[in-house]
Each structure stands twice: as C-alpha cells, then as structure tokens.
Design a protein around this motif. Structure first.
Motif, mmCIF file in Angstrom:
data_model
loop_
_atom_site.group_PDB
_atom_site.id
_atom_site.type_symbol
_atom_site.label_atom_id
_atom_site.label_comp_id
_atom_site.label_asym_id
_atom_site.label_seq_id
_atom_site.Cartn_x
_atom_site.Cartn_y
_atom_site.Cartn_z
ATOM 1 N N PRO A 156 -0.767 -11.505 10.052
ATOM 2 C CA PRO A 156 -1.559 -10.758 11.042
ATOM 3 C C PRO A 156 -0.974 -9.388 11.365
ATOM 4 C CG PRO A 156 -1.343 -13.045 11.713
ATOM 5 C CD PRO A 156 -0.433 -12.859 10.526
ATOM 6 N N GLU A 157 0.360 -9.281 11.356
ATOM 7 C CA GLU A 157 0.975 -7.992 11.704
ATOM 8 C C GLU A 157 0.997 -7.011 10.544
ATOM 9 O OE1 GLU A 157 4.266 -10.980 10.739
ATOM 10 O OE2 GLU A 157 2.397 -10.929 11.897
ATOM 11 N N GLY A 158 0.894 -7.490 9.300
ATOM 12 C CA GLY A 158 0.920 -6.594 8.149
ATOM 13 C C GLY A 158 2.218 -5.811 8.068
ATOM 14 N N PHE A 159 2.132 -4.580 7.583
ATOM 15 C CA PHE A 159 3.292 -3.698 7.483
ATOM 16 C C PHE A 159 3.275 -2.713 8.654
ATOM 17 C CE2 PHE A 159 1.896 -4.742 3.154
ATOM 18 C CZ PHE A 159 3.028 -5.374 2.680
ATOM 19 N N ASP A 160 4.434 -2.212 9.016
ATOM 20 C CA ASP A 160 4.505 -1.227 10.091
ATOM 21 C C ASP A 160 3.615 -0.029 9.768
ATOM 22 O OD1 ASP A 160 6.291 -2.762 11.463
ATOM 23 O OD2 ASP A 160 8.079 -1.680 10.779
ATOM 24 N N GLY A 161 2.734 0.302 10.696
ATOM 25 C CA GLY A 161 1.880 1.472 10.517
ATOM 26 C C GLY A 161 0.737 1.281 9.560
ATOM 27 N N PRO A 163 0.805 -1.223 0.000
ATOM 28 C CA PRO A 163 0.000 0.000 0.000
ATOM 29 C C PRO A 163 0.837 1.272 0.000
ATOM 30 C CG PRO A 163 -1.009 -1.617 1.440
ATOM 31 C CD PRO A 163 0.318 -2.190 1.012
ATOM 32 N N ALA A 164 1.962 1.269 0.695
ATOM 33 C CA ALA A 164 2.821 2.458 0.698
ATOM 34 C C ALA A 164 3.364 2.734 -0.697
ATOM 35 C CB ALA A 164 3.964 2.278 1.702
ATOM 36 N N LEU A 165 3.770 1.687 -1.399
ATOM 37 C CA LEU A 165 4.241 1.861 -2.774
ATOM 38 C C LEU A 165 3.117 2.385 -3.657
ATOM 39 C CD1 LEU A 165 6.597 -0.264 -4.878
ATOM 40 C CD2 LEU A 165 4.277 0.071 -5.744
ATOM 41 N N SER A 201 -3.197 -4.820 8.285
ATOM 42 C CA SER A 201 -2.982 -5.981 7.416
ATOM 43 C C SER A 201 -4.226 -6.189 6.563
ATOM 44 C CB SER A 201 -2.709 -7.229 8.251
ATOM 45 O OG SER A 201 -3.912 -7.680 8.862
ATOM 46 N N PHE A 202 -4.100 -6.983 5.511
ATOM 47 C CA PHE A 202 -5.271 -7.286 4.692
ATOM 48 C C PHE A 202 -6.323 -8.039 5.514
ATOM 49 C CE2 PHE A 202 -3.694 -6.999 0.027
ATOM 50 C CZ PHE A 202 -3.241 -5.714 0.280
ATOM 51 N N LEU A 203 -5.872 -8.791 6.518
ATOM 52 C CA LEU A 203 -6.823 -9.478 7.391
ATOM 53 C C LEU A 203 -7.634 -8.469 8.194
ATOM 54 C CD1 LEU A 203 -4.491 -12.365 8.650
ATOM 55 C CD2 LEU A 203 -6.103 -12.374 6.730
#
Length: 263
Positions: A77-82, A37-39, A85-87
């Motif tokens: 579960p943790e996804g990306f920092d900040g 998402p950041a990209l 997650s898609f979950l």
C-alpha cells in the motif's frame, strides 16, 4: 569493463561511455538489481544521454544477478517513497494507467534503435522485468549460471515491458506461452539451445566474452551495420516483395555512399 567517464549514476543505474561503446550497469547488487519506476526513468534517461559516437551498448548487473525483477514493494500500500504504489495506479483512469505504463516501457524500447547494437551480459537471475530487459537487447551473452523466468503471469499480471513480442519472435508462440504461463526457469543450456542466448560461457569468462563480441561488432562500417539491422528487424513484418525492395533500397544507399555520391 571501463567504469570511468560516468554520464549518469542514480536510482540503481550507472551509464559510462568509452568511445564507441557504452555500458549501462544495474548497480543495486545488495537487492539483486531489482527494478522500480525510478530505475526505469533512469534507464530511459541513459538512452537519451548516449553520445553520438556510441555504436554498441552493453547492459549488465553488478553482483551475482543480472536483475531479480520488479521490487515487490511496488505491490504494498505504501509503495516507494514519493511514488504511487501499483495499487494506487490501479485506481486511476484507463488513460492515466495507459500513460503510466507507456512511460515505463520507454526504458525498454530505445535498445532497439537501428543506430545501435545492444548486448545483455547476463549472469545469475534475469526474472520478470530483468528477463524483459535482456529481451530488449539485440544479443544476449550469458554466464553458465544464468536463469531466465517470466514470473508476471504467476503474480496475476502480464509481461508488459515490451518483452512479449521478442520472446515469441525468438522462441515461437507455443514455447513463449508455456514459459510465461508456468513461470518456470530457463537455464543457460536451454537458453543457448533455443536461441535465447547467443553465447553461453563460464561465469568467470563473461566479461571477456562480451569484450570480444563488442570488438567483432565494431569491425564492420557503422552505416552498413545500421542498414543491416534495419533490414533484419523489419523482415518479420514485410512480405517477400517488400523485403526485396527494402534490400534494394538499402544497397543503393550503401553503393552511393561508397562511391562518394551519398547525401
């Protein structure tokens, strides 16, 4: 390709401009330019930052791959920092999920603007989101090691980054369905044979081939190019009489402009 005049460099995206040409480079070669998402936000910002004189935009990936698709960390579960997650996103309301995916899609839609010609320079893998980024562009120039694959369906998802329509437009419904459902690879020879790739060249010649194409794209007057792109992009959704009328209106604008009678 020029690397000076950097207008943006963050989250795996670098935007540079050189007069009438801009270059969007995916610059996370260590991870084969995986996407996040950041990209996508950075890609959307690149579209907004384009100088007005830019006529052609080239997107390419550093290293051996154009883009290996979505970073699988999105499914942890943790996804990306900040980032959720898609979950976590899946637990939101329909409206929230729709708004989030709409934001993601914005990174893939500005490439179709009628005031730009956009070119994907593809080497190595263009998988999933990487395939859809290449499909967002008007033209695709590929190295002979290019491999496309739409892996979303194999992961239980669908291609939702605006790639489904251009895939069908280019290859037809039956072939597009087979490619998406099987997730198989499309190698460079098939891409060229089916029209997915406009040109395939040896990998060592990719940059030179793109440079030659950019020069050819800049040769015609900008307004004529823009009008032509608009006519061709709209043609599939117009009836024949509507297309004829669109041609007449566009030509009238061009004639008046050439005669010095334009607005």
């Amino acid at each position: 390709m020029p690397q000076d005049n950097i207008l943006l460099e963050r989250d795996g995206v670098r935007l540079t401009a050189d007069g009438s040409v801009a270059y969007v480079t995916l610059c996370n070669a260590a991870k084969r330019n995986v996407q996040s998402p950041a990209l996508w936000r950075a890609l959307g910002e690149a579209g907004r930052l384009l100088p007005g004189q830019v006529r052609v935009v080239v997107v390419r990936g550093e290293g051996v791959s154009f883009s290996a698709g979505l970073d699988r960390q999105a499914f942890t579960p943790e996804g990306f920092d900040g980032e959720p997650s898609f979950l976590d996103l899946a637990r939101g309301s329909d409206a929230e999920l729709d708004a989030t995916i709409t934001q993601y899609q914005e990174a893939f839609t500005w490439w179709r603007r009628t005031d730009l010609i956009t070119v994907a320079a593809v080497r190595g893998h263009a998988i999933g989101a990487g395939f859809q980024l290449a499909l967002a562009c008007d033209l695709r120039v590929c190295a002979d090691d290019a491999q496309f694959a739409m892996r979303e369906t194999s992961l239980g998802l669908v291609p939702d980054l605006t790639g489904s329509k251009p895939l069908v437009d280019l290859l037809g419904y039956a072939r597009a369905l087979e490619i998406c459902v099987t997730g198989r690879y499309i190698h460079a020879p098939e891409a060229e044979r089916t029209g997915l790739a406009n040109l395939v060249v040896p990998a060592a010649e990719l940059d030179a081939a793109v440079t030659d194409l950019v020069g050819a794209l800049l040769a015609a007057p900008r307004d004529a190019v823009n009008e032509t792109k608009g006519l061709l992009r709209g043609a599939p959704t117009r009836t024949e009489p509507e297309q004829y009328a669109a041609e007449r209106a566009a030509q009238a604008r061009r004639l008046r402009d050439l005669a010095g009678l334009g607005e």
